[in-house]
Design a protein around this motif. Structure first.
Motif, PDB file in Angstrom:
ATOM      1  N   THR A   1      13.633  57.859  32.235  1.00 62.03           N
ATOM      2  CA  THR A   1      14.068  56.711  31.719  1.00 62.03           C
ATOM      3  C   THR A   1      14.935  55.560  33.047  1.00 62.03           C
ATOM      4  O   THR A   1      14.233  55.671  33.617  1.00 62.03           O
TER       5      THR A   1
ATOM      6  N   GLU B   1      17.150  54.540  35.001  1.00 70.63           N
ATOM      7  CA  GLU B   1      17.285  55.324  35.929  1.00 70.63           C
ATOM      8  C   GLU B   1      16.264  56.050  36.722  1.00 70.63           C
ATOM      9  O   GLU B   1      16.113  55.452  37.790  1.00 70.63           O
ATOM     10  N   GLN B   2      15.240  57.058  35.926  1.00 74.16           N
ATOM     11  CA  GLN B   2      14.519  56.989  36.445  1.00 74.16           C
ATOM     12  C   GLN B   2      13.495  56.440  37.601  1.00 74.16           C
ATOM     13  O   GLN B   2      13.380  56.116  38.360  1.00 74.16           O
TER      14      GLN B   2
ATOM     15  N   PHE C   1      18.134  53.762  40.076  1.00 76.27           N
ATOM     16  CA  PHE C   1      19.966  53.266  39.896  1.00 76.27           C
ATOM     17  C   PHE C   1      19.927  53.297  38.292  1.00 76.27           C
ATOM     18  O   PHE C   1      18.985  52.619  37.514  1.00 76.27           O
ATOM     19  N   GLU C   2      21.128  53.502  37.049  1.00 70.09           N
ATOM     20  CA  GLU C   2      21.109  53.691  36.266  1.00 70.09           C
ATOM     21  C   GLU C   2      22.107  52.159  35.482  1.00 70.09           C
ATOM     22  O   GLU C   2      22.138  51.733  36.555  1.00 70.09           O
ATOM     23  N   MET C   3      21.456  51.323  34.337  1.00 72.45           N
ATOM     24  CA  MET C   3      21.335  50.196  34.028  1.00 72.45           C
ATOM     25  C   MET C   3      23.055  50.549  34.470  1.00 72.45           C
ATOM     26  O   MET C   3      23.409  50.778  33.670  1.00 72.45           O
TER      27      MET C   3
ATOM     28  N   ALA D   1      24.840  50.126  37.462  1.00 72.66           N
ATOM     29  CA  ALA D   1      24.946  50.810  38.381  1.00 72.66           C
ATOM     30  C   ALA D   1      25.678  49.428  39.424  1.00 72.66           C
ATOM     31  O   ALA D   1      25.413  48.528  39.556  1.00 72.66           O
TER      32      ALA D   1
ATOM     33  N   GLU E   1      24.143  46.543  41.740  1.00 70.29           N
ATOM     34  CA  GLU E   1      22.335  47.104  41.463  1.00 70.29           C
ATOM     35  C   GLU E   1      22.074  46.020  40.592  1.00 70.29           C
ATOM     36  O   GLU E   1      22.836  46.325  39.163  1.00 70.29           O
TER      37      GLU E   1
ATOM     38  N   GLN F   1      20.465  43.396  32.263  1.00 67.33           N
ATOM     39  CA  GLN F   1      20.410  44.795  33.049  1.00 67.33           C
ATOM     40  C   GLN F   1      20.344  46.225  31.575  1.00 67.33           C
ATOM     41  O   GLN F   1      20.112  46.261  31.360  1.00 67.33           O
TER      42      GLN F   1
ATOM     43  N   ASN G   1      17.986  49.827  28.517  1.00 65.86           N
ATOM     44  CA  ASN G   1      18.064  50.447  27.404  1.00 65.86           C
ATOM     45  C   ASN G   1      18.006  50.446  26.797  1.00 65.86           C
ATOM     46  O   ASN G   1      17.731  51.467  25.695  1.00 65.86           O
TER      47      ASN G   1
ATOM     48  N   LYS H   1      28.629  48.263  34.042  1.00 74.92           N
ATOM     49  CA  LYS H   1      28.222  49.517  33.372  1.00 74.92           C
ATOM     50  C   LYS H   1      29.253  49.123  31.992  1.00 74.92           C
ATOM     51  O   LYS H   1      28.119  49.751  30.925  1.00 74.92           O
TER      52      LYS H   1
END
Ligand SMILES: [Zn+2]
Length: 876
Positions: free
Chosen positions: A46, A48-49, A53-55, A57, A60, A156, A160, A372
């Motif tokens: 993903t 995040e992986q 960090f998650e898109m 965040a 970031e 960003q 996703n 986010k």
């Protein structure tokens, strides 16, 4: 900002070969019943992986090169994604495209593209045949992110979106992949994304501003989405090439807007729309926008507005609508780059308007807004758009065909535009034809003389018929714009266009083009590839080579002559030679082998004619200063300065970008000419970037202080040349006590002209206007006009006519501007100053009036030579 109930959104302004994935596909056996085989969970990390960090965040931002690696990984690990580098950007980053669809569609991608191309040029195709193709084919949905680099959330959102398409096994995603092809440009301006994101991290924990302080596209900054008809920049050229190749049915262009209004804008747009946009496309735009708004509402995402702020007028922002597609602009409210936006009135006070209206049914109820949320709103809108196109896939292709069919079968006037072969600027004509051809407009050329509407045209004249696939592009670019007189309320202030009102290309470039309402007979052949006119250099003359001042291409020649150190004289008056009349400003060049070499090179690029005479003309003139040194004071994040830098580079002008440090010494030691583009106000020059807020790499753009400001005065009084344009004129006038005063009222109800072409009368005997015709329009973008104070000795180079001022676009309050001065030349001390009230350089579109800048640039530092001296000067 004008108060209006309708304005809920807040715009952010100034502020090839496809690789079919084989390896992954071979590992899996597609199930017989499923069109789109499922992807095993966990086969691709993903976002995040992958990024850590998650898109979205807080604080970031994923970097562009890392995103490309991630997309390449997806193309290797799944059979739904292909990755392609289409070329390199201005600053040598990769410009990339992802093609996402079912394995089956990717395997037959060439056939799908062939269908798109057939429907785009449907000559000879029946409706029934088109319907069959529309059922066989798949609509291409082009998702275009991150053209504006500080609008970081849209970029960003892309990992996703791509990850979902590449791995999700939901019915919705499978339908999108099976019934459509998604093209993703992950960044339309990778250079800017790098600059902005790197600056964000580099300034972390420092006292510096986190926002990148200069243009985030090397040359044109935020105007990188105002380049869709001049095609000046590499990124635009790459995007247009991919549009032309794949022929999508829709382009979704993701943006962000200001923080304080609505949370998101989707179409429908505000009026007006360019009447050259097919009504079916206007409806498609409305419908897709409402699908998006509907999907956002269904997910409880508040604050979405439509029919607000953004209009559907200028082709500078939308190539696609003249190529059979709706342009779906989405604008999401911004945060503080990557940090949460908190309502300045308190974190519990809801952000934005709170009055529900039919185009804004759900006001936003929170006092904070996060990166986010931008990512999530973007995701919802993109999937709503893709889902809608996939669900009605054959209708989309058939409607695309219908738009194109209607243009091909167009049977109302005008029939064509005629571009006479005998133009005064052959280089401008070539550049105009090249623009049309880049946009896939068909151009014909007459092989014999013909007549139309009582006028005779020589063989070689060009004809652009409107009954052709991309006739809408030709029509909007070649015709005069009539912008509707729209007011906030009856008798109230004008409703501004989102961008500009007039863009007539022949007027911008200095080309004569006629409109032929009725069909005419002529023997025509289609032009395969436009090229500059072929020029035969005359036999080596005894006296001089002569080049007229009419073409702006002559300044490519001047730059080369300067580089080669060839003495260059300009005739100060009209003269007769070689059986013809040469206009004031004609270039008189030594008959040397070196000159010939330069002429051979430049005429090949420009097609401008060269004459030879065995006796140098007996005329007074000016010898240009060898190696004229030009300082461009462009200013940080000043878009007009960036455009001018691009043009100076293109023309090979001997220039450098000025730095604040230049002002510590004597400016005359460094420069012969200083150019202040629009935007270089006194405040910007004196204060510039704040050194406490911007790191030393931007020291060039720090303020020069009052002391530096006065050095500009010394520069002029000691013999320097200063060219001051647009909004820089007020400061220049004050500094040098120029004998001029502005005449236009500030009240927009009284006077208003937003980005239009206004007629102009030129004194073609004034060196600044050498080579101009006596009348030609100039660009005017909410600029100023001037009058001379009593007793002033300055010379008016150009003024607005006494009537019929508007040439194309919109003008309110003609009485205020008629007869007033625009370009004025001044003698100040030993120096030379030219003030340009209107933006005769606007976005470098205005090639026809750039001569006014180039002429003055070389004239200021030149030396007068008498007729007797002239012959000797040519000897070197
Ligand atoms: Zn934007």
């Amino acid at each position: 900002m004008r108060a209006s109930l309708r304005r809920l959104a807040v715009p952010l302004v100034a502020s090839l070969a496809l690789v079919v994935p084989g390896s992954a596909a071979a590992l899996r056996t597609p199930s017989a019943e499923a069109e789109v085989p499922s992807v095993a969970a966990g086969s691709v990390p993903t976002p995040e992986q992958y990024f850590g960090f998650e898109m979205g965040a807080e604080g970031e931002l994923a970097r562009y090169p890392d995103m490309l690696k991630y997309f390449q990984l997806m193309s290797r690990r799944t059979n739904r994604v292909t990755y392609e580098k289409l070329g390199e950007t201005t600053m040598h980053n990769d410009y990339s495209l992802l093609t996402i669809s079912s394995p089956r569609n990717l395997q037959r991608i060439d056939r799908l593209v062939e269908i798109n191309r057939r429907l785009a040029n449907p000559r000879g195709l029946s409706n029934a045949e088109a319907k069959k193709l529309a059922e066989e084919g798949r609509p291409f949905y082009l998702l275009f992110a991150s053209i504006h680099s500080t609008e970081v959330g849209t970029g960003q959102a892309v990992p996703n979106i791509v990850h979902r398409l590449a791995t999700e096994n939901s019915a919705d995603v499978k339908e999108i992949l099976d019934k459509a092809v998604v093209l993703v440009v992950p960044s339309q301006n990778p250079d800017g994304q790098e600059l902005v994101v790197n600056h964000w991290y580099d300034t972390k924990g420092t006292p510096y501003n986190r926002s990148y302080p200069d243009l985030y596209h090397k040359y044109i900054g935020h105007d990188d989405n105002r380049d869709w008809f001049m095609f000046t920049q590499k990124e635009t050229q790459l995007a247009v090439a991919l549009q032309n190749k794949y022929k999508p049915v829709i382009t979704h262009d993701m943006h962000q807007m200001g923080s304080s209004g609505a949370r998101m804008f989707v179409p429908p747009y505000l009026d007006p729309f360019d009447p050259n946009i097919h009504p079916l496309l206007v409806q498609a735009t409305n419908t897709v926008g409402n699908e998006m708004a509907h999907a956002l509402a269904a997910e409880g995402k508040e604050g979405v507005v439509w029919n607000d702020v953004y209009d559907y007028w200028t082709p500078a922002r939308m190539y696609m609508v003249y190529h059979g597609q709706p342009r779906i602009l989405t604008e999401i409210a911004s945060v503080n780059l990557a940090d949460t936006y908190v309502n300045p009135r308190g974190p519990d006070v809801p952000i934005g308007p709170q009055q529900p209206t039919v185009n804004f049914p759900a006001p936003y109820s929170k006092g904070t807004w996060t990166l986010k949320q931008i990512v999530d709103y973007g995701d919802t809108a993109a999937f709503a758009g893709m889902k809608y196109v996939a669900r009605f896939h054959s209708e989309w292709l058939y409607n695309f065909y219908q738009v194109q069919r209607d243009w091909v079968n167009r049977d109302k006037g005008p029939y064509a535009f005629v571009i006479p072969a005998d133009q005064r600027d052959p280089y401008a004509t070539y550049e105009l034809l090249k623009i049309l051809q880049t946009a896939e407009v068909e151009i014909h050329q007459a092989t014999a003389p013909f007549s139309s509407n009582g006028k005779e045209y020589p063989a070689g004249s060009w004809v652009v018929k409107l009954a052709q696939p991309f006739g809408s592009f030709a029509k909007t670019m070649l015709e005069k714009q009539v912008y509707p007189d729209m007011r906030e309320y009856e008798g109230g202030p004008p409703m501004p266009p989102y961008d500009i009102a007039g863009h007539t290309l022949p007027m911008l470039m200095g080309v004569s083009v006629d409109t032929a309402q009725a069909e005419f007979g002529a023997t025509l052949t289609q032009v395969e590839k436009v090229a500059p006119g072929k020029v035969e250099l005359p036999p080596t003359p005894q006296g001089a080579y002569l080049v007229g001042p009419e073409s702006y291409g002559a300044f490519r020649l001047v730059a080369e002559l300067q580089k080669a150190g060839v003495p260059t004289v300009r005739a100060a008056e009209e003269f007769e030679a070689a059986g013809r009349t040469f206009a004031p400003g004609t270039f008189v060049l030594p008959p040397s082998a070196q000159t010939r070499g330069v002429l051979a090179k430049v005429t090949k690029e420009t097609g401008i004619p060269v004459y030879g005479v065995d006796t140098a003309p007996a005329v007074d003139g000016f010898q240009l200063k060898g190696g004229t040194r030009v300082g461009l004071h462009r200013g940080a994040n000043n878009i007009p300065g960036g455009w001018m830098m691009w043009l100076f580079e293109q023309y090979g002008i001997n220039h450098s970008v000025m730095s604040a440090q230049d002002f510590e010494g004597d400016l005359n030691d460094r420069y012969d000419v200083i150019v202040l583009p629009p935007g270089m106000t006194k405040n910007r020059i004196v204060n510039g970037l704040d050194p406490t807020k911007n790191p030393p790499e931007f020291a060039w753009a720090y303020g020069v202080g009052e002391e530096g400001w006065r050095k500009l005065q010394d520069f002029v009084e000691d013999g320097g040349t200063l060219l001051s344009l647009g909004s820089s004129v007020a400061g220049t006038t004050e500094l040098l006590d120029l004998p001029i005063e502005p005449v236009l009222p500030d009240d927009e109800k009284e006077f208003y002209s937003p980005g239009s072409l206004l007629n102009q009368e030129f004194d073609t005997t004034n060196p600044v206007a050498w080579g101009m015709t006596e009348e030609w329009p100039v660009f005017f973008e909410s600029d100023q006009a001037y009058r001379l104070k009593p007793g002033a000795e300055s010379s008016v180079v150009s003024r607005y006519p006494g009537s019929d001022v508007l040439a194309s676009g919109w003008l309110l309050g003609e009485d205020y501007i008629k007869g007033q001065a625009n370009v004025i030349s001044h003698q100040v001390g030993d120096g030379y100053v030219v003030t340009y009230g209107s933006q005769v350089d606007f976005r470098t579109w205005t090639r026809g009036t750039f001569k006014l800048i180039f002429n003055a640039m070389y004239q200021g530092p030149s030396t007068p030579v008498s007729a007797q001296q002239l012959g000797q000067r040519l000897g070197g």
